[in-house]
Design an enzyme around this catalytic site. Structure first.
Site, mmCIF file in Angstrom:
data_model
loop_
_atom_site.group_PDB
_atom_site.id
_atom_site.type_symbol
_atom_site.label_atom_id
_atom_site.label_comp_id
_atom_site.label_asym_id
_atom_site.label_seq_id
_atom_site.Cartn_x
_atom_site.Cartn_y
_atom_site.Cartn_z
ATOM 1 N N ASN A 1 40.384 42.276 43.351
ATOM 2 C CA ASN A 1 40.187 41.494 42.129
ATOM 3 C C ASN A 1 39.909 42.481 41.000
ATOM 4 O O ASN A 1 38.819 43.024 40.907
ATOM 5 C CB ASN A 1 38.997 40.537 42.337
ATOM 6 C CG ASN A 1 38.575 39.831 41.063
ATOM 7 O OD1 ASN A 1 39.281 39.892 40.048
ATOM 8 N ND2 ASN A 1 37.434 39.165 41.098
ATOM 9 N N LYS B 1 39.695 41.978 37.884
ATOM 10 C CA LYS B 1 38.936 41.391 36.766
ATOM 11 C C LYS B 1 39.579 41.790 35.431
ATOM 12 O O LYS B 1 40.786 41.915 35.367
ATOM 13 C CB LYS B 1 37.465 41.812 36.870
ATOM 14 C CG LYS B 1 36.894 41.521 38.261
ATOM 15 C CD LYS B 1 35.407 41.642 38.351
ATOM 16 C CE LYS B 1 34.972 41.323 39.775
ATOM 17 N NZ LYS B 1 33.531 41.355 39.970
ATOM 18 N N HIS C 1 35.586 31.924 40.846
ATOM 19 C CA HIS C 1 34.798 33.164 40.977
ATOM 20 C C HIS C 1 33.451 32.962 40.281
ATOM 21 O O HIS C 1 33.364 32.255 39.276
ATOM 22 C CB HIS C 1 35.566 34.325 40.347
ATOM 23 C CG HIS C 1 34.925 35.643 40.622
ATOM 24 N ND1 HIS C 1 33.855 36.098 39.906
ATOM 25 C CD2 HIS C 1 35.185 36.583 41.568
ATOM 26 C CE1 HIS C 1 33.479 37.278 40.395
ATOM 27 N NE2 HIS C 1 34.277 37.591 41.399
ATOM 28 N N GLU D 1 31.842 34.695 38.334
ATOM 29 C CA GLU D 1 31.818 35.025 36.900
ATOM 30 C C GLU D 1 32.360 33.861 36.068
ATOM 31 O O GLU D 1 31.880 33.609 34.958
ATOM 32 C CB GLU D 1 32.614 36.320 36.652
ATOM 33 C CG GLU D 1 31.832 37.536 37.142
ATOM 34 C CD GLU D 1 32.681 38.680 37.663
ATOM 35 O OE1 GLU D 1 33.892 38.735 37.364
ATOM 36 O OE2 GLU D 1 32.116 39.535 38.392
ATOM 37 N N GLU E 1 30.937 35.136 48.373
ATOM 38 C CA GLU E 1 30.511 36.242 47.528
ATOM 39 C C GLU E 1 29.103 35.976 47.015
ATOM 40 O O GLU E 1 28.937 35.289 45.986
ATOM 41 C CB GLU E 1 31.459 36.383 46.330
ATOM 42 C CG GLU E 1 32.886 36.670 46.706
ATOM 43 C CD GLU E 1 33.633 37.388 45.592
ATOM 44 O OE1 GLU E 1 34.096 38.498 45.823
ATOM 45 O OE2 GLU E 1 33.703 36.849 44.476
ATOM 46 N N GLY F 1 29.145 43.639 42.195
ATOM 47 C CA GLY F 1 29.067 44.703 41.203
ATOM 48 C C GLY F 1 27.705 45.365 41.112
ATOM 49 O O GLY F 1 27.420 46.111 40.171
ATOM 50 N N SER G 1 30.384 44.182 46.500
ATOM 51 C CA SER G 1 30.157 45.617 46.744
ATOM 52 C C SER G 1 30.752 46.108 48.059
ATOM 53 O O SER G 1 30.143 46.927 48.749
ATOM 54 C CB SER G 1 28.659 45.945 46.652
ATOM 55 O OG SER G 1 28.178 45.658 45.349
#
Ligand code: PGA
Length: 254
Positions: free
Chosen positions: A12, A14, A98, A100, A170, A176, A216
């Site tokens: 991904n 992003k 996702h 985010e 996730e 991250g 991660s």
């Protein structure tokens, strides 16, 4: 590795990579990963790089995914991209919900479920993301949160559609941050998700659905994570932005 489900490792990207940068990356991946057959390899560039990357991977074992799409098919939705537009570039997968997007665009489970249905209608395979925040984990509500997201985001899918859906677990606190869930934490939630899929659909389908771990993932932790019985792949963010780290994750997963 003796798994009944073929691993799927997806990058991904992003909001990273211009077209030129995307081509550099994918050309490097093509060289490094040309002989891999044991894993389904997917890259998810930003929309603007889809046409160029699509061309570049035509003769390779790398498949294309998008990072989002509209729940609508066509019409007055400024700034949105429809499934049929992704299909023009041979996109096969689409990441939905996702964390985010749940956080910054306030995407709800109900919206994600609509998008998943629209993806299936266009024969795109959705990668539906779920996962708890640190506060939720510390409050002991991981299972409640994941259960709500799984139920809500997969609502309305037929059994056939579910079989072609990928779930990505996730944990938000691992994305991250360099903090990975321990293999035990990942396996525990993956098994829980599979149990839910048995209840919501049936056991045969639950056994076949691939559940990816994301948060991660690095070359150093990929092998142990992928060896867990219910971990069937990875959704990789940061480490998918470089040829070396992404190809090492793929190779270490086999
Ligand atoms: P990360 O991101 O690998 O950088 O933690 C994972 C993701 O957001 O899919």
């Amino acid at each position: 590795m003796n798994k009944q489900r073929k691993l799927i490792i997806a990058g991904n990207w992003k909001m990273n990579k211009t077209v030129a940068e995307a081509l550099d990356l994918v050309n490097g991946l093509k060289r490094e990963l040309a002989n891999i057959k044991e894993v389904d390899i997917v890259v998810c560039p930003p929309f603007t790089a889809l046409p160029a990357v699509s061309q570049s991977i035509l003769d390779s074992n790398i498949r294309l995914g998008a990072q989002n799409m509209s729940e609508h098919n066509v019409g007055a939705y400024t700034g949105e991209i429809a499934a049929a537009m992704l299909k023009e570039f041979s996109v096969r997968y689409v990441v939905l919900g996702h964390s985010e997007r749940r956080q910054y665009q306030l995407e709800s489970d109900a919206l994600i479920a609509k998008k998943a249905l629209a993806a299936h209608t266009a024969s795109l395979k959705p990668i539906v993301c779920v996962g708890e925040t640190l506060a939720e984990r510390e409050a002991g509500s991981t299972e409640a949160v994941v259960a709500r997201q799984v139920k809500g985001s997969l609502a309305g899918l037929s059994k056939d559609q579910m079989e072609e859906t990928i779930v990505a677990y996730e944990p938000v606190w691992a994305i991250g941050t360099g903090k990975t869930a321990t293999t035990e934490q990942a396996q525990e939630v993956h098994a829980f998700i599979r149990k839910m899929l048995t209840e919501l659909f049936d056991e045969a389908i639950a056994k076949r659905v691939r559940i990816q771990y994301g948060g991660s993932v690095k070359p150093a932790n990929a092998r142990e994570l992928m060896a867990q019985p219910d971990v069937d792949g990875a959704l990789v963010g940061g480490a998918s932005l470089e040829v070396r780290s992404f190809s090492d994750i793929v190779k270490n997963s086999i």
